[in-house]
Design a protein around this motif. Structure first.
Motif, PDB file in Angstrom:
ATOM      1  N   ALA A 164       0.844  -1.137   0.104  1.00  0.00           N
ATOM      2  CA  ALA A 164      -0.123  -0.036   0.080  1.00  0.00           C
ATOM      3  C   ALA A 164       1.045   1.405  -0.036  1.00  0.00           C
ATOM      4  CB  ALA A 164      -0.968   0.106   1.241  1.00  0.00           C
ATOM      5  N   ALA A 165       0.233   2.323  -0.488  1.00  0.00           N
ATOM      6  CA  ALA A 165       1.105   3.521  -0.889  1.00  0.00           C
ATOM      7  C   ALA A 165       0.980   4.453   0.473  1.00  0.00           C
ATOM      8  CB  ALA A 165       0.400   4.325  -1.937  1.00  0.00           C
ATOM      9  N   ASN A 166       2.010   4.354   1.168  1.00  0.00           N
ATOM     10  CA  ASN A 166       2.553   5.142   2.166  1.00  0.00           C
ATOM     11  C   ASN A 166       3.888   5.141   2.517  1.00  0.00           C
ATOM     12  OD1 ASN A 166       2.797   3.023   4.421  1.00  0.00           O
ATOM     13  ND2 ASN A 166       0.816   2.645   3.830  1.00  0.00           N
ATOM     14  N   TRP A 167       4.345   6.094   3.295  1.00  0.00           N
ATOM     15  CA  TRP A 167       5.822   6.477   3.445  1.00  0.00           C
ATOM     16  C   TRP A 167       6.150   5.210   4.321  1.00  0.00           C
ATOM     17  CZ3 TRP A 167       8.618   9.684   0.856  1.00  0.00           C
ATOM     18  CH2 TRP A 167       8.231  10.879   0.203  1.00  0.00           C
ATOM     19  N   GLU A 168       5.571   4.676   5.315  1.00  0.00           N
ATOM     20  CA  GLU A 168       6.216   3.701   6.244  1.00  0.00           C
ATOM     21  C   GLU A 168       6.305   2.559   5.558  1.00  0.00           C
ATOM     22  OE1 GLU A 168       4.833   1.077  10.080  1.00  0.00           O
ATOM     23  OE2 GLU A 168       3.214   2.272   9.095  1.00  0.00           O
ATOM     24  N   THR A 169       5.532   2.185   4.537  1.00  0.00           N
ATOM     25  CA  THR A 169       5.860   0.919   3.711  1.00  0.00           C
ATOM     26  C   THR A 169       6.882   1.093   2.672  1.00  0.00           C
ATOM     27  OG1 THR A 169       3.584   0.248   3.472  1.00  0.00           O
ATOM     28  CG2 THR A 169       4.671  -0.515   1.747  1.00  0.00           C
ATOM     29  N   LEU A 170       7.090   2.360   2.115  1.00  0.00           N
ATOM     30  CA  LEU A 170       8.239   2.595   1.510  1.00  0.00           C
ATOM     31  C   LEU A 170       9.675   2.409   2.248  1.00  0.00           C
ATOM     32  CD1 LEU A 170       9.876   3.594  -1.241  1.00  0.00           C
ATOM     33  CD2 LEU A 170       9.219   6.274  -0.342  1.00  0.00           C
ATOM     34  N   ARG A 171       9.592   2.968   3.395  1.00  0.00           N
ATOM     35  CA  ARG A 171      10.734   2.351   4.028  1.00  0.00           C
ATOM     36  C   ARG A 171      11.014   1.114   4.356  1.00  0.00           C
ATOM     37  NH1 ARG A 171      14.437   5.508   7.871  1.00  0.00           N
ATOM     38  NH2 ARG A 171      15.078   4.168   9.240  1.00  0.00           N
ATOM     39  N   ASP A 193      -6.438   8.860  -1.869  1.00  0.00           N
ATOM     40  CA  ASP A 193      -7.552   8.828  -2.733  1.00  0.00           C
ATOM     41  C   ASP A 193      -7.638   9.428  -4.006  1.00  0.00           C
ATOM     42  OD1 ASP A 193      -8.414   6.950  -0.922  1.00  0.00           O
ATOM     43  OD2 ASP A 193      -9.830   8.529   0.185  1.00  0.00           O
ATOM     44  N   GLY A 194      -6.840  10.445  -4.058  1.00  0.00           N
ATOM     45  CA  GLY A 194      -6.686  11.493  -5.537  1.00  0.00           C
ATOM     46  C   GLY A 194      -5.848  10.469  -6.150  1.00  0.00           C
ATOM     47  N   GLY A 195      -5.112   9.702  -6.028  1.00  0.00           N
ATOM     48  CA  GLY A 195      -4.127   9.233  -6.978  1.00  0.00           C
ATOM     49  C   GLY A 195      -3.131  10.284  -7.512  1.00  0.00           C
ATOM     50  N   VAL A 196      -2.870  10.213  -8.799  1.00  0.00           N
ATOM     51  CA  VAL A 196      -1.986  10.970  -9.516  1.00  0.00           C
ATOM     52  C   VAL A 196      -2.255  12.547  -9.240  1.00  0.00           C
ATOM     53  CG1 VAL A 196      -0.974   9.216 -11.046  1.00  0.00           C
ATOM     54  CG2 VAL A 196      -2.872  10.628 -11.841  1.00  0.00           C
ATOM     55  N   ASP A 197      -3.514  12.851  -9.025  1.00  0.00           N
ATOM     56  CA  ASP A 197      -3.733  14.363  -8.759  1.00  0.00           C
ATOM     57  C   ASP A 197      -3.531  14.841  -7.751  1.00  0.00           C
ATOM     58  OD1 ASP A 197      -5.120  14.222 -11.578  1.00  0.00           O
ATOM     59  OD2 ASP A 197      -7.043  13.355 -10.690  1.00  0.00           O
ATOM     60  N   ASP A 198      -3.024  14.063  -6.767  1.00  0.00           N
ATOM     61  CA  ASP A 198      -2.687  14.312  -5.236  1.00  0.00           C
ATOM     62  C   ASP A 198      -1.233  14.733  -5.364  1.00  0.00           C
ATOM     63  OD1 ASP A 198      -1.885  14.383  -2.704  1.00  0.00           O
ATOM     64  OD2 ASP A 198      -3.695  13.058  -1.984  1.00  0.00           O
ATOM     65  N   MET A 199      -0.640  15.947  -4.959  1.00  0.00           N
ATOM     66  CA  MET A 199       0.554  16.317  -5.027  1.00  0.00           C
ATOM     67  C   MET A 199       1.354  15.203  -3.999  1.00  0.00           C
ATOM     68  SD  MET A 199       1.307  18.207  -7.518  1.00  0.00           S
ATOM     69  CE  MET A 199       2.700  18.701  -7.098  1.00  0.00           C
ATOM     70  N   GLY A 200       0.687  15.110  -2.768  1.00  0.00           N
ATOM     71  CA  GLY A 200       1.386  13.827  -1.915  1.00  0.00           C
ATOM     72  C   GLY A 200       1.674  12.760  -2.626  1.00  0.00           C
ATOM     73  N   TYR A 201       0.699  12.218  -3.519  1.00  0.00           N
ATOM     74  CA  TYR A 201       1.272  10.797  -3.910  1.00  0.00           C
ATOM     75  C   TYR A 201       2.293  11.124  -5.016  1.00  0.00           C
ATOM     76  CZ  TYR A 201       0.946   6.446  -6.538  1.00  0.00           C
ATOM     77  OH  TYR A 201       1.306   5.318  -6.933  1.00  0.00           O
ATOM     78  N   ARG A 202       2.280  12.093  -5.532  1.00  0.00           N
ATOM     79  CA  ARG A 202       3.484  12.520  -6.613  1.00  0.00           C
ATOM     80  C   ARG A 202       4.663  12.644  -5.884  1.00  0.00           C
ATOM     81  NH1 ARG A 202       1.378  16.335 -11.697  1.00  0.00           N
ATOM     82  NH2 ARG A 202      -0.770  15.291 -12.108  1.00  0.00           N
ATOM     83  N   GLU A 203       4.644  13.117  -4.819  1.00  0.00           N
ATOM     84  CA  GLU A 203       5.983  13.156  -4.246  1.00  0.00           C
ATOM     85  C   GLU A 203       6.294  11.835  -3.818  1.00  0.00           C
ATOM     86  OE1 GLU A 203       8.204  15.184  -0.167  1.00  0.00           O
ATOM     87  OE2 GLU A 203       6.169  15.718  -0.637  1.00  0.00           O
ATOM     88  N   LEU A 204       5.659  10.908  -3.266  1.00  0.00           N
ATOM     89  CA  LEU A 204       5.630   9.632  -2.775  1.00  0.00           C
ATOM     90  C   LEU A 204       6.153   8.987  -3.825  1.00  0.00           C
ATOM     91  CD1 LEU A 204       5.726   7.344  -0.577  1.00  0.00           C
ATOM     92  CD2 LEU A 204       3.293   7.025  -1.451  1.00  0.00           C
ATOM     93  N   CYS A 216      21.010   6.067  -0.651  1.00  0.00           N
ATOM     94  CA  CYS A 216      20.216   6.501   0.253  1.00  0.00           C
ATOM     95  C   CYS A 216      18.746   7.075   0.213  1.00  0.00           C
ATOM     96  CB  CYS A 216      21.210   7.491   0.937  1.00  0.00           C
ATOM     97  SG  CYS A 216      22.908   7.239   1.119  1.00  0.00           S
ATOM     98  N   PRO A 217      17.990   6.370  -0.146  1.00  0.00           N
ATOM     99  CA  PRO A 217      16.643   6.776  -0.580  1.00  0.00           C
ATOM    100  C   PRO A 217      16.226   7.574   0.471  1.00  0.00           C
ATOM    101  CG  PRO A 217      16.817   4.342  -0.612  1.00  0.00           C
ATOM    102  CD  PRO A 217      18.052   4.841  -0.052  1.00  0.00           C
ATOM    103  N   VAL A 218      15.214   8.501   0.018  1.00  0.00           N
ATOM    104  CA  VAL A 218      14.258   9.451   1.016  1.00  0.00           C
ATOM    105  C   VAL A 218      12.940   8.750   1.216  1.00  0.00           C
ATOM    106  CG1 VAL A 218      13.175  11.664   1.024  1.00  0.00           C
ATOM    107  CG2 VAL A 218      15.569  11.529  -0.213  1.00  0.00           C
ATOM    108  N   THR A 219      12.712   8.481   2.454  1.00  0.00           N
ATOM    109  CA  THR A 219      11.494   7.901   2.830  1.00  0.00           C
ATOM    110  C   THR A 219      10.623   8.817   3.768  1.00  0.00           C
ATOM    111  OG1 THR A 219      12.744   6.936   4.813  1.00  0.00           O
ATOM    112  CG2 THR A 219      12.593   5.510   2.425  1.00  0.00           C
ATOM    113  N   THR A 220      10.604  10.057   3.777  1.00  0.00           N
ATOM    114  CA  THR A 220       9.705  10.921   4.486  1.00  0.00           C
ATOM    115  C   THR A 220       9.236  12.013   3.617  1.00  0.00           C
ATOM    116  OG1 THR A 220      11.393  12.248   5.417  1.00  0.00           O
ATOM    117  CG2 THR A 220      10.737  10.377   6.815  1.00  0.00           C
ATOM    118  N   ALA A 221       8.030  12.519   3.761  1.00  0.00           N
ATOM    119  CA  ALA A 221       7.789  13.390   2.909  1.00  0.00           C
ATOM    120  C   ALA A 221       8.180  14.800   3.481  1.00  0.00           C
ATOM    121  CB  ALA A 221       5.868  13.677   3.276  1.00  0.00           C
TER     122      ALA A 221
END
Length: 807
Positions: free
Chosen positions: A481-488, A528-539, A636-641
């Motif tokens: 699932a798409a969230n920063w915790e999962t990415l890390r 929920d906004g998918g690609v229209d959400d700037m938060g998701y675009r950054e992630l 060294c990936p970035v894993t926080t917004a």
């Protein structure tokens, strides 16, 4: 407590007769020992599914020393000491340095257990449902009966205080160092099990078991436990370096074959492309925008109507499969198609399997443990897909009996284990519930290899097991699932998979689930906004940056589009950053493909936990968000917004730096070439356009020209970027790109050496040849820290370039 009664030297090793059962020690190499323990009169004669046959392997010279209190078996590299009073084992290196030991009371336990099987009434109705991860068919009419007796096994250790452990496969919890942890080992969406772990003390353990297992280093003890086995069977592998331990694992379980060069390019996927036209138009758009691409993926439901798992394409949506493949090939793109082990009744594939008796108890999943069933499965794949030119396989749902993907509340870990293992045991022998993916992959690999040697097998699987890598597989981490915790967490999950000897791992860039459906616990994205959400675009950008340094570089998921132009347009930061890292990946193809050559020919690991290269740097043991990509790059990936939260909410006052641990040594910032001393933590620039990336002093990085697909311009110029600081050798590897000719020696290597004292670069004589090999190559040399560069024409003969030549 076990006591040693007497011992017997046998042609294959040493038998230890104890007060309860027999133990056996055999050396497969001077650094690899196989240890077995049984309560039966003889050891099992079953063939291993994970370990390849090596009849010459037991011809190892070893000695035995009989002391009053213990026995010692020794090769030139490894000693096993057996306490006569408890049969506790200790493992020592050639200098008598302790590597590992069992508790003084002894560390091996066998406990009898009843093994049950289920007989189904084939005429009884089946329960069929379609969930978020595919079709599920359940038989509720089974009659459970006692099949045989076997054993629970328990292997205990006393690990050292400074010891770090890694491995066990890819799980979703983001555990890096396994010390102090507990892990359930069973196959499930987001769990890919490999029963091996490595220690910074310089050894590894591979357990030859296929049942459910659990690993503990907690209040309950330090051990690995197996649910159903005929006997205890494991391998102790001495390194001491991780590359040597991995080489030992692959010596036992088989080497990883070359993947085609295109598999290291960019792979575009989503859930899902619904037609031939959409596939073609998507690739056309990539080519129109000059965005590099090598493969596009056709996800599930490509089959006709509701015939789930039918291995043919829907003729209405894909009217000309051969023509479609021709069009894709004309654009220099490849196609990967999703295929499933489960089939809905009504299709030819299901009917053929049913008529031959090749379906398991749910009358829907084929029996991958049956060799003839595997052959029929491949026959169907070939007739419906491969014969039209399909390039690669996405073997989804290769843990076909997981049963907890439902409901709004995620079951507790123990509940999940019980639910999923119970479901698998309904249809599979409890001794083998972890091995389905291994056998399924074997059938695909052997089927394709039997037809052609001109196209390498590529098989993306959702689960894995020890030895599966020898079948051309890449494992991905499941439906995350798409969230920063999962990415890390994904970073540690993948590193612990690759440390087990399986070299190819990836994930869904951007995560599979993006939205949040509160009635389904796993559909837990934040956007929920998918690609229209700037938060998701950054992630997504941060996920993409990390993905550019994985063995397979692949975007995939549901809920929202994934093509690069869905995230903006040229001139916009998000779009431009995605393009920057996409092109960087292609620039690195000569480096990456050389690492792939090292995997196939020298048992190398590309995606590396820091312990591979900095085993004795204690500060590196618990770093779970950095890794080495080959010998040169510290990623060294970035894993926080830093810019946006969900719903495009702007963040304020967030630092655009991240902490980076630089292991001991000298490092260069890849973006600026600035030289930095390691052995410390620094703050590194990490704005949206930048992922901190460092290069180890004493590195040679071969770079290519700008290309649109991995095989473009095989004769193109090579740029050698040298990072001085210490002596180094890098082997540039090249071959035809997509055939098995390399197995017969059709490949070429060039050894490139930097001598720090002489400040000279030696480009060695090219060794080997292959069809299409360029006779001449322009090589540009840049020595970091020195002004200018030089260009030479290389014809395969040695050339020395001194520092004064560069300028």
């Amino acid at each position: 407590m076990l006591k040693l009664s007497h011992f017997e030297i046998e042609p294959g090793g040493l038998a230890l007769r104890t007060s309860s059962g027999t133990m056996h020690i055999a050396f497969y190499t001077p650094s690899i020992a196989r240890i077995r323990y049984t309560l039966e009169s003889t050891f099992s004669g079953k063939r291993s599914l994970m370990v390849v046959d090596r009849p010459e392997s037991l011809e190892v010279r070893w000695t035995i020393d009989d002391h009053p209190e213990y026995l010692e078996l020794s090769t030139d590299l490894l000693t096993i000491r057996v306490d006569k009073q408890s049969c506790a084992f200790s493992y020592l290196d050639k200098d008598q340095r302790l590597l590992a030991k069992e508790p003084a009371r002894g560390g091996k336990t066998l406990e009898r257990t009843d093994v049950y099987s289920t007989v189904f009434d084939e005429s009884a109705p089946l329960e069929t449902a379609q969930g978020a991860d595919g079709l599920r068919v359940r038989a509720n009419s089974g009659r459970r009966g006692l099949d045989r007796q076997a054993y629970h096994t328990k292997l205990e250790f006393e690990w050292q205080p400074d010891e770090a452990l890694y491995g066990l496969g890819s799980h979703e919890e983001g555990m890096m160092n396994l010390r102090g942890k507990h892990q359930y080992l069973y196959q499930q969406n987001m769990k890919a099990v490999v029963p091996a772990f490595l220690s910074t003390r310089g050894y590894g353990v591979l357990v030859d078991s296929y049942s459910y297992m659990s690993f503990h280093d907690d209040a309950f003890g330090s051990y690995i436990w197996t649910d159903v086995d005929d006997e205890m069977d494991y391998y102790f592998i001495y390194g001491p370096e991780f590359d040597q331990i991995v080489a030992g694992i692959r010596y036992l379980t088989g080497e990883a074959p070359m993947l085609p060069k295109w598999a290291f390019g960019y792979v575009q996927s989503k859930e899902r492309y619904v037609s031939q036209q959409e596939l073609i138009e998507t690739v056309q758009e990539y080519r129109k925008r000059a965005l590099p691409l090598d493969c596009i993926v056709l996800d599930w439901q490509s089959w006709p109507g509701q015939l789930w798992g039918q291995k043919t394409l829907d003729p209405e949506r894909f009217p000309d499969p051969s023509g479609m493949m021709k069009q894709l090939r004309q654009m220099n793109a490849r196609l990967m198609v999703s295929i499933w082990p489960i089939m809905r009744e009504g299709g030819d594939n299901h009917r053929e399997m049913d008529e031959q008796g090749f379906l398991l108890g749910n009358q829907a999943t084929y029996d991958a443990f049956n060799e003839e069933a595997r052959k029929l499965y491949w026959k169907q794949v070939n007739a419906g897909l491969f014969s039209h030119g399909v390039d690669a396989w996405w073997c989804d749902c290769t843990e076909p009996f997981e049963a907890d993907w439902k409901g709004s509340v995620k079951p507790e870990p123990e509940q999940r284990m019980l639910i999923n293992t119970a479901e698998a045991k309904l249809y599979l022998d409890p001794e083998y519930i972890n091995a389905y993916s291994l056998l399924h992959s074997k059938g695909i690999y052997e089927g394709q290899r039997a037809l052609t040697a001109s196209k390498r097998v590529v098989n993306l699987t959702r689960s894995a097991y020890a030895g599966q890598h020898r079948y051309g597989t890449i494992t991905w981490s499941g439906d995350i699932a798409a969230n920063w915790e999962t990415l890390r967490k994904q970073i540690a999950d993948g590193l612990n998979f690759c440390v087990t000897g399986s070299p190819y791992w990836t994930f869904d860039i951007g995560a599979f689930f993006v939205h949040n459906k509160k009635n389904l616990w796993f559909w837990g994205g934040d956007y929920d906004g998918g690609v229209d959400d700037m938060g998701y675009r950054e992630l997504y950008v941060r996920w993409f940056q990390l993905g550019a340094f994985l063995p397979m570089f692949r975007s995939h998921g549901t809920d929202t589009p994934r093509e690069i132009w869905r995230f903006g347009e040229p001139g916009e930061p998000i779009y431009d950053t995605l393009v920057k890292f996409l092109k960087l990946r292609y620039k690195l193809v000569p480096y990456i493909y050389s690492l792939a050559g090292a995997i196939a020919h020298r048992s190398y690991t590309m995606f590396r936990a820091l312990a591979f290269d900095f085993r004795e740097d204690v500060q590196a043991h618990n770093v779970d968000d950095q890794f080495m990509f080959g010998p040169a790059f510290l990623v060294c990936p970035v894993t926080t917004a830093m810019y946006y939260g969900p719903e495009s909410r702007k963040l304020h006052g967030v630092s655009k730096y991240r902490s980076v641990y630089l292991p001991v040594g000298i490092w260069y910032d890849y973006w600026t070439d600035e030289r930095t001393e390691g052995g410390r933590t620094i703050e590194s620039k990490a704005d949206l356009e930048t992922m901190p990336l460092y290069v180890r002093a004493g590195s040679i990085v071969p770079l290519g020209t700008e290309i649109q697909y991995a095989d473009e311009h095989p004769e193109g110029d090579i740029r050698l970027k040298v990072y001085p600081g210490k002596d180094v050798i890098f082997t540039l590897y090249e071959d035809e790109g997509d055939s098995y000719g390399y197995e017969e020696g059709a490949y070429a290597t060039i050894e490139i050496q930097w001598c720090e004292a002489a400040r000279a670069l030696l480009i060695g004589k090219r060794k080997g040849t292959y069809y299409g090999m360029p006779a001449e190559r322009k090589i540009h040399v840049e020595i970091v820290g020195e002004a200018g560069q030089c260009t030479i024409s290389y014809h395969g003969e040695p050339i020395t370039i001194r520092q004064d030549d560069v300028g």
